[in-house]
Design a protein around this motif. Sequence first.
Motif, PDB file in Angstrom:
ATOM      1  N   HIS A  24       0.910  -1.349   0.044  1.00  0.00           N
ATOM      2  CA  HIS A  24       0.024   0.009   0.104  1.00  0.00           C
ATOM      3  C   HIS A  24       0.649   1.072   0.006  1.00  0.00           C
ATOM      4  N   ARG A  25       2.031   1.169  -0.345  1.00  0.00           N
ATOM      5  CA  ARG A  25       2.829   2.349  -0.349  1.00  0.00           C
ATOM      6  C   ARG A  25       2.479   3.584  -1.214  1.00  0.00           C
ATOM      7  N   LEU A  46       1.848   7.184   0.590  1.00  0.00           N
ATOM      8  CA  LEU A  46       2.604   8.370   0.207  1.00  0.00           C
ATOM      9  C   LEU A  46       1.668   9.700   0.194  1.00  0.00           C
ATOM     10  N   ALA A  47       0.663   9.756  -0.091  1.00  0.00           N
ATOM     11  CA  ALA A  47      -0.424  10.965   0.029  1.00  0.00           C
ATOM     12  C   ALA A  47      -0.474  11.448   1.347  1.00  0.00           C
ATOM     13  N   HIS A  48      -0.232  10.374   2.466  1.00  0.00           N
ATOM     14  CA  HIS A  48      -0.266  10.941   4.015  1.00  0.00           C
ATOM     15  C   HIS A  48       1.161  10.999   4.722  1.00  0.00           C
ATOM     16  N   ALA A  86      12.024  -1.317   3.824  1.00  0.00           N
ATOM     17  CA  ALA A  86      10.866  -0.592   3.890  1.00  0.00           C
ATOM     18  C   ALA A  86      11.487   1.018   3.198  1.00  0.00           C
ATOM     19  N   GLU A  87      12.544   1.508   3.656  1.00  0.00           N
ATOM     20  CA  GLU A  87      13.074   2.873   3.104  1.00  0.00           C
ATOM     21  C   GLU A  87      13.072   2.699   1.742  1.00  0.00           C
ATOM     22  N   GLU A 119      11.597   4.295  -3.644  1.00  0.00           N
ATOM     23  CA  GLU A 119      11.097   3.847  -4.955  1.00  0.00           C
ATOM     24  C   GLU A 119       9.989   4.599  -5.537  1.00  0.00           C
ATOM     25  N   ALA A 120       8.916   4.491  -4.492  1.00  0.00           N
ATOM     26  CA  ALA A 120       7.794   4.992  -4.864  1.00  0.00           C
ATOM     27  C   ALA A 120       7.785   6.565  -4.758  1.00  0.00           C
ATOM     28  N   GLY A 121       8.836   7.369  -4.440  1.00  0.00           N
ATOM     29  CA  GLY A 121       9.019   8.564  -4.812  1.00  0.00           C
ATOM     30  C   GLY A 121       8.961   9.541  -3.110  1.00  0.00           C
TER      31      GLY A 121
END
Length: 194
Positions: free
Chosen positions: A56-57, A61-63, A81-82, A87-89
């Motif tokens: 659910h990354r 991200l939005a939060h 996790a980092e 990678e997701a930004g």
Amino acid sequence: MTIDASRTAGLTPTALQQLLSTGRGPRVLDVRTPGEFRSVHIPGSYNVPLDTLREHRAELLAHLDEDVVLVCRSGARAAQAEQALAEAGLPNLRVLDGGMMAWEAAGAPVNRGEARWELERQVRLIAGSIVLVTGVVGLLVPGVHLIGTAIGAGLTFAALSNTCAMGMMLSKLPYNRGPRTDIRTVIASLRDRS
């Protein structure tokens, strides 16, 4: 409060304590299993197990628009996790050096619940038991000792790759999962703090 991106990704327990004491500290995401989190965690941290975080990354991200410190038992899962969040930004990521082991050793505040065996201890028990039993049975039944050899090879790979298949399997047991971490609940908690 902004974490200097030119520094290494690590953050000492003392430095994190100082940041949290300001009241405007970073978000602390604990990526251990819910069972591990319930036994001991940093006050105010959010439990987002590594598997849930990976899955659910994009939603997270939005939060997570501010600095984030990732925590696990020793730092290995937090580093994974980092990598997933980077990678997701997500830019402002740090890992607590030494994880909860270092946090507790530093005498930092914790919330405690029911004591449970940590995943690493469970892996040592299972792997050691398999090696012991197959070693003894191997004296009577030729070839059984090779199971222990395979476990040894798996542990060697786990150390070299900084992953552990046995630990991942054990983390899925009800004892380690505890109550399921619902991503909607995590996001609602993150939103409430904003």
